[in-house]
Write a protein that holds these residues in place. Structure first.
Motif, PDB file in Angstrom:
ATOM      1  N   GLN A 214       0.833  -1.213   0.000  1.00  0.00           N
ATOM      2  CA  GLN A 214       0.000   0.000   0.000  1.00  0.00           C
ATOM      3  C   GLN A 214       0.864   1.259   0.000  1.00  0.00           C
ATOM      4  O   GLN A 214       0.568   2.228  -0.690  1.00  0.00           O
ATOM      5  N   MET A 215       1.942   1.221   0.777  1.00  0.00           N
ATOM      6  CA  MET A 215       2.820   2.399   0.863  1.00  0.00           C
ATOM      7  C   MET A 215       3.457   2.698  -0.490  1.00  0.00           C
ATOM      8  O   MET A 215       3.563   3.859  -0.896  1.00  0.00           O
TER       9      MET A 215
ATOM     10  N   GLY B 181      14.921  -2.142   1.553  1.00  0.00           N
ATOM     11  CA  GLY B 181      14.744  -3.446   2.197  1.00  0.00           C
ATOM     12  C   GLY B 181      16.071  -4.199   2.230  1.00  0.00           C
ATOM     13  O   GLY B 181      17.060  -3.774   1.624  1.00  0.00           O
ATOM     14  N   PRO B 182      16.107  -5.331   2.944  1.00  0.00           N
ATOM     15  CA  PRO B 182      17.337  -6.103   3.070  1.00  0.00           C
ATOM     16  C   PRO B 182      17.668  -6.895   1.798  1.00  0.00           C
ATOM     17  O   PRO B 182      16.780  -7.204   1.011  1.00  0.00           O
ATOM     18  N   THR B 183      18.937  -7.240   1.649  1.00  0.00           N
ATOM     19  CA  THR B 183      19.340  -8.142   0.571  1.00  0.00           C
ATOM     20  C   THR B 183      19.683  -9.510   1.171  1.00  0.00           C
ATOM     21  O   THR B 183      19.782  -9.654   2.394  1.00  0.00           O
TER      22      THR B 183
ATOM     23  N   GLN C  26       9.629   0.072   1.284  1.00  0.00           N
ATOM     24  CA  GLN C  26       9.013   1.340   1.702  1.00  0.00           C
ATOM     25  C   GLN C  26       8.888   1.371   3.216  1.00  0.00           C
ATOM     26  O   GLN C  26       9.110   2.386   3.863  1.00  0.00           O
ATOM     27  N   TYR C  27       8.493   0.244   3.769  1.00  0.00           N
ATOM     28  CA  TYR C  27       8.323   0.117   5.216  1.00  0.00           C
ATOM     29  C   TYR C  27       9.623   0.467   5.943  1.00  0.00           C
ATOM     30  O   TYR C  27       9.623   1.197   6.936  1.00  0.00           O
TER      31      TYR C  27
ATOM     32  N   CYS D  20      10.009  -2.924  -3.916  1.00  0.00           N
ATOM     33  CA  CYS D  20      11.269  -3.441  -3.380  1.00  0.00           C
ATOM     34  C   CYS D  20      12.404  -2.615  -3.982  1.00  0.00           C
ATOM     35  O   CYS D  20      12.300  -2.177  -5.119  1.00  0.00           O
ATOM     36  N   GLN D  21      13.484  -2.431  -3.184  1.00  0.00           N
ATOM     37  CA  GLN D  21      14.612  -1.630  -3.699  1.00  0.00           C
ATOM     38  C   GLN D  21      15.297  -2.305  -4.874  1.00  0.00           C
ATOM     39  O   GLN D  21      15.858  -1.632  -5.731  1.00  0.00           O
TER      40      GLN D  21
END
Ligand SMILES: O=C(O)C[C@H](O)C(=O)O
Ligand code: SF4
Length: 512
Positions: free
Chosen positions: A52-53, A394-396, A447-448, A62-63
């Motif tokens: 949603q964000m 976000g993490p990789t 985004q979170y 996702c990055q």
């Protein structure tokens, strides 16, 4: 920008930022099935919030915006050379606007092209068809899930499942194994596309093409339909769960296609896609270049809200929440156990592949004593006054740093390693010996996590390119779960073992 290029630009932005309706529906169904209050259920709600964000911020879900892969159908006589140029321009523009991460890297020197254009990037397939309109479809499939693709050559011997022969039952075993071997590393719950037959190249292509099918379609080939249904029912019994945290939902979709093969070859190729299954398509009027229709249901048609049922009392009672301010002390780390939720405040440093390799034989540009290092390659942008802002982070997948991590923890006194998918025995040993923890963040929730980074304090090693540079970030309220502690416990090792035990229940023939 001309109209066709503008339409492709819109397609890219939509694909990167707004997860399509059919994919959202599959995720919502998973939320219904997952046991309330568990780590996996909580992760699924974060994933839903993140979706949603991204829609609301018009920013990457996702990055890792992945390998942009276009499949374009054109009417006879359309100028494909011009279209290719315009698609490339649109990709470069979307990258400039931070809708895509700078993701195209020279394989030999590591230099980032900075605009997602370079040899082999983006991938564009053209095909003519007899219709009058243009159809452009795009998938943005990230590197972490791409790394979990797998190709089997039948007959073969499979861990947990024994012999897989050159028949439908052998194919069944390969697919079950493919889901097992991915564990949580491709950001489960995932979707798989399977290609039966072809050669090594076309088999993988067929597998990837299956990902362009709608998540809710039904295979017209009866045998393959049964196989898809079987895999959906049974792969979800492996207990891998969201992010490999254990749980009821491991697979969100399974699509199988078949093509002829050579008598000597029998390949089963599996393309694994994370939950951040970004693919969209448009029909374009060739006269004026405008979009006439979207190929997949738009994201906004499916709301990601859900009433959360109350968690079982046992689940919530077990979970501890610990707030840590960096720099972190050994004493604080020793108190943490697998399953604890940690909230990090203070300075955090990103570091991924290039930095870990570098730190093995160089000093760190900043003091890492008591530090939290985040396996992350963010999307960054400059605001009006020229300061950096985090757009997606976000993490990789952490396992790639397994050869380096233990030594780096020891050399620099790092206390918290944050990433996703877990790490192996070398790192676990180092956590125990030196007093550090591994924290699993939710893969794809870019985004979170971006909103937790309040200020960019600085950056080092910019020569590695934006995703690989070492960013120093002021952090507030970054939540992650302890999945490897300083007492030798690893949730990842546990889930891997229990899912292998479960996999062996599917050894006996089903499709005789
Ligand atoms: O490259 C990244 O940021 C993440 C990658 O897609 C991964 O899943 O490891
Ligand atoms: S981080 Fe996870 S969600 Fe993002 S591209 Fe990689 S596998 Fe997909």
């Amino acid at each position: 920008m001309n109209r066709f290029q503008e339409s492709i630009y819109k397609l890219i932005v939509e694909t990167s930022t707004n997860l399509p309706g059919d994919v959202r529906q599959a995720i919502q169904a998973a939320r219904e099935r997952e046991d309330a209050g568990t780590r996996s259920a909580l992760s699924l709600s974060t994933i839903a919030d993140n979706i949603q964000m991204a829609e609301c911020n018009v920013s990457p879900i996702c990055q890792d915006t992945g390998m942009p892969t276009f499949i374009v159908h054109t009417p006879v006589g359309a100028n494909q050379i011009l279209m290719r140029k315009q698609i490339i321009e649109a990709v470069a523009q979307a990258t400039k606007d931070s809708k895509l991460r700078t993701n195209s890297v020279d394989s030999l020197t590591g230099a980032n092209s900075g605009d997602n254009v370079g040899p082999g990037t983006p991938v564009i397939h053209f095909e003519q068809w007899e219709r009058d309109e243009i159809e452009a479809k795009l998938i943005l499939k990230g590197g972490g899930c791409e790394n979990k693709n797998i190709q089997y050559s039948l007959p073969t011997e499979l861990e947990g499942l024994g012999k897989a022969g050159r028949d439908l039952d052998g194919i069944r075993k390969c697919i079950m194994h493919a889901v097992y071997q991915a564990q949580g590393q491709g950001c489960s719950a995932g979707f798989i596309g399977v290609g039966i037959g072809g050669d090594r190249t076309t088999g993988y292509e067929l597998a990837k093409h299956q990902l362009f099918r709608r998540a809710d379609d039904v295979n017209p080939n009866e045998e393959l339909r049964k196989l898809e249904d079987y895999v959906m029912d049974n792969a979800n019994k492996l207990g891998i769960g969201t992010m490999g945290f254990g749980g009821q939902v491991t697979l969100l979709g399974c699509k199988v296609g078949v093509m002829n093969r050579l008598p000597a070859s029998f390949f089963v190729s599996v393309a694994y896609n994370c939950w951040a299954f970004r693919r969209q398509g448009v029909l374009i009027n060739p006269e004026n270049g405008e979009i006439t229709e979207w190929v997949y249901p738009k994201g906004e048609l499916v709301d990601m809200k859900k009433d959360e049922p109350a968690a079982a009392a046992s689940e919530t009672a077990e979970r501890r929440e610990v707030v840590l301010q960096t720099p972190i002390s050994e004493e604080q780390i020793r108190q943490l156990r697998v399953g604890d939720v940690v909230i990090i405040n203070g300075l955090m440093h990103t570091g991924r592949d290039a930095l870990h390799k570098y730190l093995m034989d160089h000093e760190s540009p900043v003091d890492l004593n008591g530090a939290a290092i985040y396996h992350c390659g963010p999307v960054m942008a400059k605001d009006a006054d020229g300061s950096w802002v985090v757009k997606a982070a976000g993490p990789t997948t952490s396992i790639r740093e397994e050869p380096y991590q233990g030594e780096i923890i020891k050399k620099f006194g790092i206390r918290a390693v944050i990433g996703k998918g877990g790490m192996g025995p070398k790192t676990l040993k180092a956590l125990q010996e030196h007093g550090a923890v591994y924290l699993n963040a939710i893969g794809g929730a870019a985004q979170y996590y971006a909103q937790c980074f309040k200020k960019v304090e600085g950056v080092d090693k910019m020569e590695f390119g934006i995703p690989e540079a070492m960013w120093h970030l002021q952090t507030e309220g970054f939540a992650a779960i302890v999945t490897m502690d300083s007492h030798g416990n690893s949730l990842h090792a546990e889930v891997e073992q229990s899912s292998l035990d479960k996999l062996s229940q599917f050894k006996d023939p089903v499709f005789a």
